[in-house]
Design a protein around this motif. Structure first.
Motif, PDB file in Angstrom:
ATOM      1  N   VAL A   4       0.842  -1.205   0.000  1.00 40.26           N
ATOM      2  CA  VAL A   4       0.000   0.000   0.000  1.00 40.26           C
ATOM      3  C   VAL A   4       0.874   1.251   0.000  1.00 40.26           C
ATOM      4  N   GLU A   5       1.973   1.242   0.758  1.00 40.37           N
ATOM      5  CA  GLU A   5       2.889   2.384   0.770  1.00 40.37           C
ATOM      6  C   GLU A   5       3.441   2.652  -0.624  1.00 40.37           C
ATOM      7  N   MET A   6       3.878   1.598  -1.316  1.00 43.35           N
ATOM      8  CA  MET A   6       4.402   1.771  -2.672  1.00 43.35           C
ATOM      9  C   MET A   6       3.315   2.278  -3.609  1.00 43.35           C
ATOM     10  N   GLU A   7       2.113   1.772  -3.442  1.00 45.08           N
ATOM     11  CA  GLU A   7       0.998   2.192  -4.287  1.00 45.08           C
ATOM     12  C   GLU A   7       0.710   3.676  -4.112  1.00 45.08           C
ATOM     13  N   LEU A   8       0.696   4.143  -2.877  1.00 44.88           N
ATOM     14  CA  LEU A   8       0.474   5.562  -2.625  1.00 44.88           C
ATOM     15  C   LEU A   8       1.670   6.398  -3.071  1.00 44.88           C
ATOM     16  N   GLY A   9       2.866   5.799  -3.061  1.00 45.98           N
ATOM     17  CA  GLY A   9       4.023   6.486  -3.614  1.00 45.98           C
ATOM     18  C   GLY A   9       3.846   6.750  -5.104  1.00 45.98           C
ATOM     19  N   PHE A  10       3.310   5.771  -5.836  1.00 47.54           N
ATOM     20  CA  PHE A  10       3.013   5.972  -7.250  1.00 47.54           C
ATOM     21  C   PHE A  10       1.959   7.073  -7.426  1.00 47.54           C
ATOM     22  N   CYS A  11       0.941   7.064  -6.571  1.00 47.43           N
ATOM     23  CA  CYS A  11      -0.099   8.099  -6.653  1.00 47.43           C
ATOM     24  C   CYS A  11       0.484   9.482  -6.409  1.00 47.43           C
ATOM     25  N   HIS A  12       1.352   9.602  -5.412  1.00 48.04           N
ATOM     26  CA  HIS A  12       1.984  10.892  -5.130  1.00 48.04           C
ATOM     27  C   HIS A  12       2.769  11.384  -6.339  1.00 48.04           C
ATOM     28  N   ASP A  13       3.571  10.505  -6.933  1.00 44.08           N
ATOM     29  CA  ASP A  13       4.383  10.913  -8.075  1.00 44.08           C
ATOM     30  C   ASP A  13       3.518  11.263  -9.277  1.00 44.08           C
ATOM     31  N   HIS A  14       2.407  10.561  -9.447  1.00 46.47           N
ATOM     32  CA  HIS A  14       1.516  10.839 -10.579  1.00 46.47           C
ATOM     33  C   HIS A  14       0.913  12.237 -10.470  1.00 46.47           C
ATOM     34  N   PHE A  15       0.512  12.634  -9.278  1.00 47.66           N
ATOM     35  CA  PHE A  15      -0.212  13.896  -9.108  1.00 47.66           C
ATOM     36  C   PHE A  15       0.702  15.078  -8.802  1.00 47.66           C
ATOM     37  N   PHE A  16       1.914  14.838  -8.295  1.00 37.38           N
ATOM     38  CA  PHE A  16       2.747  15.955  -7.845  1.00 37.38           C
ATOM     39  C   PHE A  16       4.110  16.031  -8.530  1.00 37.38           C
ATOM     40  N   THR A  17       4.536  15.015  -9.274  1.00 36.18           N
ATOM     41  CA  THR A  17       5.837  15.048  -9.937  1.00 36.18           C
ATOM     42  C   THR A  17       5.671  14.705 -11.414  1.00 36.18           C
ATOM     43  N   LYS A  18       6.814  14.626 -12.119  1.00 32.09           N
ATOM     44  CA  LYS A  18       6.807  14.327 -13.554  1.00 32.09           C
ATOM     45  C   LYS A  18       7.115  12.869 -13.845  1.00 32.09           C
ATOM     46  N   HIS A  19       7.213  12.031 -12.827  1.00 33.69           N
ATOM     47  CA  HIS A  19       7.615  10.648 -13.044  1.00 33.69           C
ATOM     48  C   HIS A  19       6.638   9.878 -13.926  1.00 33.69           C
ATOM     49  N   ALA A  20       5.355  10.177 -13.814  1.00 36.03           N
ATOM     50  CA  ALA A  20       4.361   9.431 -14.592  1.00 36.03           C
ATOM     51  C   ALA A  20       4.528   9.682 -16.087  1.00 36.03           C
ATOM     52  N   ILE A  21       4.742  10.936 -16.487  1.00 30.03           N
ATOM     53  CA  ILE A  21       4.902  11.231 -17.905  1.00 30.03           C
ATOM     54  C   ILE A  21       6.250  10.746 -18.410  1.00 30.03           C
ATOM     55  N   ILE A  22       7.270  10.757 -17.553  1.00 25.81           N
ATOM     56  CA  ILE A  22       8.562  10.193 -17.946  1.00 25.81           C
ATOM     57  C   ILE A  22       8.432   8.693 -18.184  1.00 25.81           C
ATOM     58  N   PHE A  23       7.646   8.023 -17.338  1.00 24.05           N
ATOM     59  CA  PHE A  23       7.431   6.585 -17.486  1.00 24.05           C
ATOM     60  C   PHE A  23       6.778   6.273 -18.832  1.00 24.05           C
ATOM     61  N   GLU A  24       5.810   7.087 -19.243  1.00 30.88           N
ATOM     62  CA  GLU A  24       5.105   6.842 -20.497  1.00 30.88           C
ATOM     63  C   GLU A  24       5.962   7.187 -21.711  1.00 30.88           C
ATOM     64  N   LEU A  25       6.864   8.174 -21.579  1.00 31.23           N
ATOM     65  CA  LEU A  25       7.707   8.615 -22.699  1.00 31.23           C
ATOM     66  C   LEU A  25       9.180   8.491 -22.322  1.00 31.23           C
ATOM     67  N   GLU A  26       9.532   7.359 -21.782  1.00 28.48           N
ATOM     68  CA  GLU A  26      10.846   7.168 -21.169  1.00 28.48           C
ATOM     69  C   GLU A  26      11.986   7.377 -22.165  1.00 28.48           C
TER      70      GLU A  26
END
Length: 708
Positions: free
Chosen positions: A322-344
């Protein structure tokens, strides 16, 4: 006549005033250069502050971290706009202006460490897009200082292309760097905000929803092999195909490669990381108001209770996922990691190009090969050695920030999921010992934690208390999982725990006829009463199982004060109207204040207060009566077990909520244990509880004299 003479006398004064206004540029143009230089340095310092403090936001709620990040994030944008405007509008020019301008553009949209400060800032992506274009326009105008004014640009570029000497032209290199930075800013910061606000319309969000609407093929987990057999939860979509290009958790858990097929702890952590990513994909559906297909399915409950929580001792693994899952949520909403992941691939190619261009610009500064080539009407101020040093430091800082942010992504769980997905879909990866070792090394990198890893504490009598962490937090998690397993269905407002302990008839009056916030306050007062009681010293003599009794006492005390902390600090996450919760808290605190004004000790004041009022109408008096009833039990161990079981079930009861944004906002402020429980219950199919039914089915009554 006199008016005309006066007007003629005033003309020399006006001209003098005009010359005085221009004197800072004519007599001391260096002052403007110093001002621009200072503002550029301040912006870079703010960027470094964002990088340092912003990286700790999700694991710290301290005012220094939160407030410092807000100040750096808020001040940087107006400072950038002002400095670029000053460079463009002032007649004073310096050959370092284009470099400083590109550095400010990188700070605005490319190397910014914090994408947004608050969740609502993602809605401002249109304004951010306009700002990027505005900054890019200013940088373009400023960069023309390096180009000859009357030069044929086609012939100029053709000449350098023929010579293959583009990197020898400062004008071309700096302009290219500005263009690359603009593209990266649009892809990174602004597209990341669009991904949050328009996530449902993006292909990934829609594909997850459509994929989960298919008839379930789950056959249940296999506890003997610890394999989630048949669970088709999507992890990642490769390319733009349909079913054939989706990687599911079932594929990862059944991968025959040596890296994942081994039973080592390292292999299990990699699988759990991918499992958390699959949960994050599903959790986003709640944010976008989409129905969860897996809600109320038996397979969903089996995934949690027969897969992750086979026994009470598995609580650490479940909460870690659950901690890791919420870590992904935090990065998706507050950092650029999600878009980097999609366009790595695109991001890392642009990253390498930026590194090369920045290093080339540094060489230009060191070799002093820059010169102003425009013939516009300007006041040119030549550089000094100090300017060169400051410019190299600015570029070096940006280079450092670029490398640190790339390293932060490589050490993140996003990179782990990316390489595992590549590993699962590529047989050459699975047969290469070098690639397996490289993936194993990357997967071991970890820089930052997932949350503050502590729970707030609040005493209704004395106010805030130090946060609890370590073994006390672990005890609370174990008790919560134990209660979740014992509920075997929806959690209740405490009725289930009392029935399991065989004391519902004696204590049911403390659950009836009031809002759940009032019920929590009544039990909180009773818990404080029992904790402060001098009979606590008799615990070791009255109980056969001292260890279990101390565990229950620790759990009841910590969860009771944590619920009080929630009512005081984040009442919007709790059931009912948060304004009524705050009013009830104020009433109880006022009663405690009057009690503690007594000249006797705090213990005696609390004991004596019950005689100062008639009846049991107030929350405080009902809590005191419950405390005395619990204290009167012959075995103190049973008292602590009743309280521990009540609070463990109570926090499960208050966790389900539709306030998704409220939970996600807290991810950037250190996080809350209540959010982790909310996610745990979401994956168990418990999305909401009809609490009004619990409040309306039981009439309010007073405790009997026998019970007291």
């Amino acid at each position: 006549m006199m008016g005309i003479m006066n007007q003629q006398q005033q003309e020399p004064i006006n001209k003098t005033a005009a010359l005085e206004a221009l004197s800072p540029f004519l007599n001391n143009p260096r002052r403007t250069i110093i001002q621009v230089e200072a503002f550029t340095t301040v912006v870079i310092m703010l960027l470094l502050l964002q990088l340092i403090l912003g990286s700790f936001r999700r694991q710290s709620a301290r005012p220094l971290v939160q407030g410092g990040t807000w100040v750096a994030y808020t001040l940087s944008f107006p400072a950038i706009a002002y400095t670029l405007g000053l460079m463009q509008s002032s007649p004073v020019k310096n050959v370092m202006y284009p470099i400083w301008a590109v550095s400010l553009l990188m700070a605005a949209g490319c190397t910014n460490a914090v994408k947004v400060y608050e969740l609502g800032d993602n809605k401002q992506w249109k304004r951010g897009l306009f700002n990027v274009y505005q900054y890019a326009f200013y940088v373009t105008l400023i960069s023309w200082l390096l180009f000859p004014y009357s030069l044929d640009m086609k012939k100029y570029f053709h000449q350098y292309f023929n010579r293959l000497a583009l990197l020898k032209s400062p004008a071309v290199v700096i302009s290219s760097l500005g263009l690359i930075v603009t593209v990266t800013a649009l892809m990174g910061r602004e597209l990341a905000c669009v991904l949050v606000e328009r996530g449902y319309f993006f292909s990934v969000g829609r594909r997850v929803a459509k994929f989960m609407k298919k008839p379930p093929a789950q056959t249940g987990p296999d506890p003997a092999t610890d394999m989630m057999k048949g669970y088709k939860y999507p992890v990642h979509f490769v390319g733009f195909g349909k079913d054939g290009n989706v990687i599911t958790i079932d594929q990862i858990l059944r991968c025959e490669g040596r890296l994942l097929s081994s039973a080592t702890d390292h292999s299990k952590r990699l699988k759990d990381t991918c499992m958390a990513f699959a949960g994050y994909q599903l959790l986003k559906q709640r944010y976008y108001g989409m129905a969860l297909t897996e809600e109320c399915l038996d397979e969903t409950r089996d995934f949690l209770f027969k897969g992750l929580l086979q026994t009470e001792d598995d609580y650490e693994r479940a909460f870690k996922i659950v901690e890791m899952e919420l870590g992904f949520c935090h990065d998706h909403f507050f950092t650029k990691h999600a878009i980097i992941f999609e366009l790595e691939t695109a991001f890392f190619c642009l990253f390498l190009v930026r590194i090369v261009l920045i290093a080339t610009v540094v060489s230009f500064v060191v070799k002093s090969t820059l010169s102003v080539k425009t013939i516009s009407a300007i006041i040119e101020v030549h550089t000094k050695r100090t300017d060169d040093i400051i410019t190299v430091l600015i570029l070096g800082s940006i280079l450092l920030i670029e490398i640190l942010q790339a390293a932060s992504y490589l050490a993140s769980d996003w990179c782990k999921v990316s390489v595992i997905c590549r590993y699962v879909t590529s047989s050459c990866y699975q047969h290469s010992a070098f690639i397996e070792k490289l993936i194993s090394y990357l997967s071991r990198l970890a820089i930052f934690g997932y949350w503050k890893n502590s729970i707030g504490q609040y005493c209704t009598a004395y106010g805030s208390s130090p946060d609890l962490a370590g073994h006390k937090l672990q005890s609370a998690k174990r008790a919560i999982v134990r209660s979740l397993i014992s509920c075997d269905g929806l959690p209740t407002n405490g009725e289930g725990s009392l029935q399991r302990n065989g004391v519902f008839g004696e204590f049911s009056w403390a659950l009836q006829g009031q809002s759940h916030s009032e019920i929590m306050l009544i039990w909180n007062i009773a818990s404080e009463y029992c904790h402060l009681s001098h009979y606590e010293s008799e615990l070791s003599e009255a109980s056969e199982n001292v260890k279990e009794a101390k565990f229950n006492r620790r759990v009841s005390h910590s969860l009771s004060r944590y619920c009080a902390y929630l009512m005081n600090s984040v009442p919007e996450l709790l059931p009912g109207n948060f304004g009524d919760t705050k009013l009830a808290m104020d009433d109880v605190e006022d009663d405690f204040s009057r009690a503690l004004e007594s000249p006797s000790s705090a213990y005696e004041a609390i004991y004596e207060l019950q005689d100062q009022e008639e009846g049991y109408t107030s929350i405080f008096m009902r809590g005191m009566q419950l405390g005395k009833q619990l204290e009167a039990m012959p075995d103190r161990a049973i008292c602590w077990k009743i309280l521990a079981d009540f609070w463990a079930e109570n926090i499960l009861y208050i966790a389900p909520t539709d306030n998704v944004k409220g939970h996600l906002e807290l991810l950037a402020k250190g996080g809350e244990l209540l959010t982790h429980i909310w996610v745990l219950l979401t994956h168990a199919g418990v999305l909401k509880i009809n609490r009004e039914k619990d409040e309306n089915t039981m009439p309010r009554r007073q405790p009997s004299e026998e019970n007291v």
